[in-house]
Each structure stands twice: as C-alpha cells, then as structure tokens.
Design a protein around this motif. Structure first.
Motif, short mmCIF file in Angstrom:
data_model
loop_
_atom_site.label_atom_id
_atom_site.label_comp_id
_atom_site.label_asym_id
_atom_site.label_seq_id
_atom_site.Cartn_x
_atom_site.Cartn_y
_atom_site.Cartn_z
N LEU A 169 0.85 -1.19 0.00
CA LEU A 169 0.00 0.00 0.00
C LEU A 169 0.88 1.24 0.00
O LEU A 169 1.84 1.34 0.77
N SER A 170 0.54 2.17 -0.87
CA SER A 170 1.20 3.47 -0.90
C SER A 170 0.11 4.54 -0.82
O SER A 170 -0.85 4.50 -1.59
N PRO A 171 0.21 5.45 0.14
CA PRO A 171 1.30 5.68 1.08
C PRO A 171 1.21 4.74 2.28
O PRO A 171 0.27 3.96 2.40
N SER A 172 2.20 4.86 3.18
CA SER A 172 2.19 4.11 4.43
C SER A 172 2.76 4.99 5.52
O SER A 172 3.38 6.04 5.24
N GLY A 173 2.59 4.59 6.76
CA GLY A 173 3.07 5.40 7.87
C GLY A 173 2.22 6.64 8.06
O GLY A 173 1.01 6.63 7.80
N THR A 174 2.84 7.73 8.50
CA THR A 174 2.14 9.00 8.72
C THR A 174 2.40 9.94 7.56
O THR A 174 3.56 10.21 7.21
N SER A 203 -3.39 -6.80 6.39
CA SER A 203 -3.86 -5.42 6.46
C SER A 203 -2.68 -4.46 6.31
O SER A 203 -1.56 -4.77 6.73
N ARG A 204 -2.95 -3.32 5.71
CA ARG A 204 -1.98 -2.24 5.56
C ARG A 204 -2.69 -0.95 5.97
O ARG A 204 -3.91 -0.83 5.85
N SER A 205 -1.92 0.04 6.43
CA SER A 205 -2.56 1.25 6.96
C SER A 205 -1.69 2.48 6.73
O SER A 205 -0.49 2.37 6.45
N PHE A 206 -2.31 3.66 6.88
CA PHE A 206 -1.58 4.92 6.90
C PHE A 206 -2.39 5.94 7.71
O PHE A 206 -3.61 5.85 7.80
N GLN A 207 -1.65 6.86 8.32
CA GLN A 207 -2.25 7.95 9.08
C GLN A 207 -2.14 9.22 8.25
O GLN A 207 -1.04 9.64 7.88
N LEU A 208 -3.28 9.83 7.94
CA LEU A 208 -3.29 11.05 7.12
C LEU A 208 -3.57 12.25 8.02
O LEU A 208 -4.56 12.26 8.77
N VAL A 209 -2.69 13.24 7.93
CA VAL A 209 -2.87 14.50 8.66
C VAL A 209 -2.95 15.62 7.63
O VAL A 209 -2.01 15.81 6.84
N VAL A 210 -4.06 16.36 7.63
CA VAL A 210 -4.25 17.48 6.71
C VAL A 210 -4.08 18.77 7.50
O VAL A 210 -4.79 19.02 8.48
N GLU A 211 -3.10 19.59 7.12
CA GLU A 211 -2.81 20.83 7.81
C GLU A 211 -3.21 22.04 6.97
O GLU A 211 -3.29 21.96 5.74
N GLY A 212 -3.42 23.15 7.65
CA GLY A 212 -3.76 24.39 6.97
C GLY A 212 -4.16 25.47 7.95
O GLY A 212 -4.29 25.22 9.16
N LYS A 213 -4.36 26.72 7.46
CA LYS A 213 -4.77 27.83 8.31
C LYS A 213 -6.15 27.56 8.89
O LYS A 213 -6.97 26.90 8.26
N PRO A 214 -6.43 28.12 10.07
CA PRO A 214 -7.75 27.90 10.65
C PRO A 214 -8.84 28.58 9.83
O PRO A 214 -8.62 29.65 9.26
N VAL A 215 -9.96 27.97 9.79
CA VAL A 215 -11.11 28.48 9.05
C VAL A 215 -12.31 28.47 9.98
O VAL A 215 -12.59 27.45 10.64
N ILE A 216 -12.99 29.62 10.07
CA ILE A 216 -14.24 29.67 10.84
C ILE A 216 -15.38 29.31 9.90
O ILE A 216 -15.64 30.00 8.92
N ASN A 217 -16.02 28.21 10.21
CA ASN A 217 -17.06 27.70 9.33
C ASN A 217 -18.37 28.44 9.49
O ASN A 217 -19.03 28.79 8.51
N ARG A 218 -18.77 28.68 10.76
CA ARG A 218 -20.07 29.33 10.95
C ARG A 218 -20.19 29.85 12.38
O ARG A 218 -19.46 29.41 13.28
#
Length: 375
Positions: free
Chosen positions: A207-212, A274-289
């Motif tokens: 599996l690609s990607p793997s890890g974090t 089984s294969r796994s990966f941890q996805l972290v999505v970063e970015g500036k804060p956003v006020i939704n509502r």
C-alpha cells in the motif's frame, strides 16, 4: 500347553502352530486330537465356525484313527495343512469332535498371525488444509503389508529423503514454491508408491502511502494498493474504525479527510493481511459558521463558533474590543467555542470571534465580526 475338553467318553485337545503364517505358503496349521472314545470319534476343522472342506491344495486334512489293544478305546488325530491368504488375519480356527454318545465338542477359536507382502502404498497428508505460506505440513506413508515396512522414501519436489523406523515426514515453513506433487514409496521398490498434490496459498499486499502522511489542505493524494494471491481477493477499507464503501480518493484534501485508514485484504482460503496509513491534513484555521440561539432563561443569547484547522485551533471572544472568557458549563472542545451574554437595551455592539492556531512559533488567526441588535 494344550487346551483340553473332557466329555464322558473322550478327551479333545488342539495344538496350533506357534509360527506366523506366510501368505500363500502352505503350513501345518494345527493338530486336533481326541482320545479314549469308543467307537472312534470324528473330527471336523472349522474356520469362523464353518466346516473346512479339503481340496488337496490350499486345504489338506489328514485324519488317523488308532485303537488301544488293551482297552479297545480309540484315538483320532487330525492335522490341518492350510495355505492362508491376507484376509485370514481376522479368521478364527477351531476343531469340532462328533461322537454318537455325546454332544459335539468344539475347541476355543484361535487366531493366527498372517505375514503378507505390501500390495499398496498410500500417501496421507496428515495436516489439515488449506495451507498458506509459513505452515508446517506433515506427510504419512502407509503400507498394507504385515509386518509393515519400517522405512520409507519421500520424494519432495524431486528431492529424495529416506526415513528410518518411521513413516512420517514434516515440511516446515512451506512457501508458494512448495506447491506441487509429493510421493512416497517403499525403500526397496520405488514403483510401489503413491502421490499427492499440495497447494500452498499466498497473498502479497503493498500500500502506498504508508506510515504517517502530512499534507496541506487542498492538495491531492494518490492511494495505490497492489495485491497478488493464489485465490480470489476481497478488499475492504476503514477510516478510524468506521467502514468505507470504497477505496478513498483524495483530489482536494479537506480537514475532514484526516484519519487513520486501514485496508484489509483477504482470500477465499482464509488468508488475511492489512496495511494502513495515518493522514494528517494541515492548513490555516477556518471559521465555518457562527450559530445564534436564545438562552433557556429568555434573557441571554448564546453564540456558538465553529472553526477547523490543523493543528486544531482554539477560539477566543471579544465584545467591543474587550476580551472575554466564557464560563465553562461545560467547556466545549477548543475548535468549538460558545459564548453567552446578557441582552442590553443598546442599538448595536460588536462581538469578535477569533480562531488561533499555533504551529511551531507561528500564530495565525482569522476574525469574524458579528453585529447583533438587542431583541
């Protein structure tokens, strides 16, 4: 010692051969003797309770009668020469004496050890399949001769291994290369043999990607799974232990895409990986509502601010430029701030909702101004 059966008029004894009987070789099986009878008694040989008939070949019965000149009493002696077959290993032999003055007398039935050569070899796979890579597989070679052979030859993918005083061999840590035909035979006769086919199942998964994996919001991420197996493959996905309907596709990453992804691959033969990966999505804060609602006492208004970002942002409030810290009843998560305020009879006032995010030494913020008229 000879067993004896006594009657009022005669005595019966049976002497059997102590030697094993060889298959298809005639041997004197035994002698049946009855004494002190008048007139002379008759002797009949029995196999499994049924009379044996002499044929002069496989069954030869010789009977001799003599009389004592002093007492006049007779002795009858009968010998049985018999050519046994393999099936006689479970047969029981006895003799019966008949006399006109009494009931028939029958000796206790006796069994014989029958020696016969091997006619059939059977290769048995003792271990229960289906088999997968890493398993141990035990083979057993059986022969129907008596006495049974004490050594066998095993042919393992064209490699010959002879085992002494045993009839089993274990294949350890099999691989897909172990799949094929296996054979066992007598040591001195490799044509007296049997074969079995063994299949070793396998499953390869990458599996690609793997890890974090850390990605910025809005970027794309390609997920590639490669699989190879000896059987039909089934694939399932989960995110944070929740089942997904299909493989995840990330064309424009969102904060909600962050999570722990697991791909489980299984085959019809029960192999699972089984294969796994941890996805972290970063970015500036956003006020939704910013949600507004009336408090339960009718005198207060409650504001709820929802913000998202990675790392997770915290929410701060200010009213007309003055920072306020809402009471915790209970405190919401850092990215979900709430504020309650008492409505006052003024025309306008300003409430600022600010989401802060710290990443290293850098602090970013987004402001949302809400203007409320007192109700």
């Amino acid at each position: 010692a000879w067993p004896h059966v006594f009657t009022n008029c005669h005595m019966v004894s049976l002497m059997l051969s102590p030697r094993p009987i060889t298959h298809f070789l005639p041997i004197q099986l035994g002698e049946c003797l009855t004494q002190d009878a008048n007139p002379a008694a008759n002797v009949t040989w029995l196999k499994n309770g049924q009379p044996l008939t002499a044929d002069g070949k496989s069954t030869v019965i010789t009977t001799k009668k003599t009389a004592d000149p002093t007492t006049g009493l007779s002795t009858t002696s009968s010998t049985l020469e018999y050519m046994a077959v393999k099936e006689d290993a479970s047969s029981q032999f006895s003799c019966s004496v008949q006399h006109i003055l009494g009931p028939n007398q029958v000796t206790a039935p006796e069994n014989f050890t029958i020696n016969y050569p091997t006619e059939k070899v059977e290769l048995q796979v003792v271990s229960k399949g289906p088999f997968k890579e890493g398993d141990n597989i035990t083979l057993k070679c059986n022969a129907d001769g008596n006495p049974p052979p004490t050594s066998f030859s095993f042919y393992l993918k064209e490699k010959k291994v002879t085992v002494e005083n045993a009839n089993m061999y274990t294949l350890t840590g099999v691989t897909r290369g172990s799949t094929g035909e296996y054979k066992c035979s007598l040591v001195n006769d490799d044509k007296m043999a049997d074969t079995k086919n063994i299949l070793v199942n396998y499953l390869d998964v990458s599996l690609s990607p793997s890890g974090t994996i850390i990605k910025n919001i809005g970027e794309s991420l390609e997920v590639v799974i490669q699989k190879n197996a000896s059987d039909e493959i089934r694939v399932s996905w989960t995110k944070d232990n929740g089942k997904l309907d299909k493989k995840p596709v990330f064309l424009h990453l969102k904060y909600s895409d962050s999570g722990f992804y697991v791909c489980e691959v299984s085959t019809g033969m029960g192999i699972k990986q089984s294969r796994s990966f941890q996805l972290v999505v970063e970015g500036k804060p956003v006020i939704n509502r910013l949600l507004k609602m009336r408090g339960g006492d009718g005198r207060h208004k409650v504001l709820i601010c929802e913000a998202e970002g990675a790392p997770r942002p915290s929410v701060h409030w200010s009213i007309n430029g003055t920072h306020v810290r809402p009471p915790c009843r209970p405190c919401p998560p850092p990215h979900l701030g709430s504020l309650g305020y008492l409505m006052a009879p003024v025309d306008y006032f300003h409430i600022y909702d600010t989401a802060f995010q710290t990443k290293g030494e850098k602090k970013t913020s987004e402001e949302l101004q809400a203007v409320h008229r007192a109700a």
